[in-house]
Design an enzyme around this catalytic site. Sequence first.
Site, short mmCIF file in Angstrom:
data_model
loop_
_atom_site.label_atom_id
_atom_site.label_comp_id
_atom_site.label_asym_id
_atom_site.label_seq_id
_atom_site.Cartn_x
_atom_site.Cartn_y
_atom_site.Cartn_z
N HIS A 170 -2.79 15.21 -6.91
CA HIS A 170 -2.66 14.05 -6.02
C HIS A 170 -1.26 14.01 -5.42
O HIS A 170 -0.29 13.76 -6.12
CB HIS A 170 -2.93 12.77 -6.86
CG HIS A 170 -2.98 11.52 -6.05
ND1 HIS A 170 -3.00 10.28 -6.63
CD2 HIS A 170 -3.04 11.31 -4.70
CE1 HIS A 170 -3.05 9.35 -5.68
NE2 HIS A 170 -3.08 9.95 -4.51
N GLU B 13 0.86 -1.20 0.00
CA GLU B 13 0.00 0.00 0.00
C GLU B 13 0.90 1.25 0.00
O GLU B 13 1.65 1.47 0.95
CB GLU B 13 -0.91 -0.06 1.24
CG GLU B 13 -1.66 1.22 1.53
CD GLU B 13 -2.41 1.77 0.34
OE1 GLU B 13 -3.32 1.10 -0.16
OE2 GLU B 13 -2.06 2.89 -0.10
N LYS B 14 0.78 2.05 -1.06
CA LYS B 14 1.70 3.18 -1.26
C LYS B 14 1.52 4.34 -0.30
O LYS B 14 2.37 5.23 -0.25
CB LYS B 14 1.58 3.68 -2.70
CG LYS B 14 0.21 4.22 -3.09
CD LYS B 14 0.21 4.69 -4.54
CE LYS B 14 -1.12 5.20 -5.00
NZ LYS B 14 -2.04 4.13 -5.40
N HIS B 15 0.46 4.37 0.49
CA HIS B 15 0.22 5.49 1.39
C HIS B 15 0.82 5.32 2.78
O HIS B 15 0.82 6.25 3.57
CB HIS B 15 -1.28 5.74 1.55
CG HIS B 15 -1.91 6.30 0.33
ND1 HIS B 15 -2.47 5.51 -0.63
CD2 HIS B 15 -2.03 7.57 -0.10
CE1 HIS B 15 -2.93 6.28 -1.60
NE2 HIS B 15 -2.67 7.53 -1.31
N HIS C 167 4.11 6.68 -4.74
CA HIS C 167 2.90 7.51 -4.64
C HIS C 167 3.05 8.69 -5.60
O HIS C 167 4.13 9.27 -5.69
CB HIS C 167 2.71 8.02 -3.21
CG HIS C 167 1.40 8.72 -3.03
ND1 HIS C 167 1.21 10.03 -3.42
CD2 HIS C 167 0.20 8.28 -2.58
CE1 HIS C 167 -0.05 10.36 -3.18
NE2 HIS C 167 -0.68 9.32 -2.68
N HIS D 270 -6.56 10.64 -0.49
CA HIS D 270 -6.77 9.32 0.14
C HIS D 270 -6.63 9.36 1.66
O HIS D 270 -6.51 8.30 2.29
CB HIS D 270 -5.81 8.29 -0.46
CG HIS D 270 -6.04 8.05 -1.92
ND1 HIS D 270 -5.14 8.37 -2.89
CD2 HIS D 270 -7.12 7.55 -2.56
CE1 HIS D 270 -5.64 8.08 -4.10
NE2 HIS D 270 -6.84 7.57 -3.92
N CYS E 21 -2.57 12.17 2.55
CA CYS E 21 -2.70 12.30 1.10
C CYS E 21 -3.90 13.20 0.83
O CYS E 21 -4.95 13.00 1.45
CB CYS E 21 -2.90 10.92 0.46
SG CYS E 21 -3.41 11.01 -1.28
FE FE2 Z 1 -2.96 9.16 -2.56
#
Ligand code: FE2
Length: 131
Positions: free
Chosen positions: A52, A16-18, A46, A119, A116
């Site tokens: 974004h 998960e990139k976050h 990310h 997100h 983010c």
């Molecule tokens: Fe994001």
Amino acid sequence: MKQLAELFQMADWKKEKHVPVIEAPVKVKKGEYFKVTVTLGKEIAHPNTTEHHIRWIEVYFHPQAEKYPYQLGRFEFTAHGESVEGSDTSTVYTHHAASFSFKTDKPGDIIASSYCNIHGLWSSSQSVEVE
Ligand code: FE2
């Protein structure tokens, strides 16, 4: 009614990139500063665009058996390509990574959070032993 704590998401940073990736020694020496780096997207990048991007990373230290955490730092990333020409035109981007040093005589957990712009809130932690 939701509480802020319920909005923090957690996951495996490799998938998960976050999720904030905390790089710090697992064992440290009393009274000696050690380096901590917190970044995101080490495995899966990310995006960093005007639309974004990661706005900030905050890092806390929570000593074992204590009630309150200590804030170690707050790092804001405020350039994401925007200019008078419009979105993603400036070529200027702040990368979402922070490095700093701290010391502690107490073992505990380094807790990182990130935000983010689309997100939301993410969190991760890593234990630190003191010898
Ligand atoms: Fe994001």
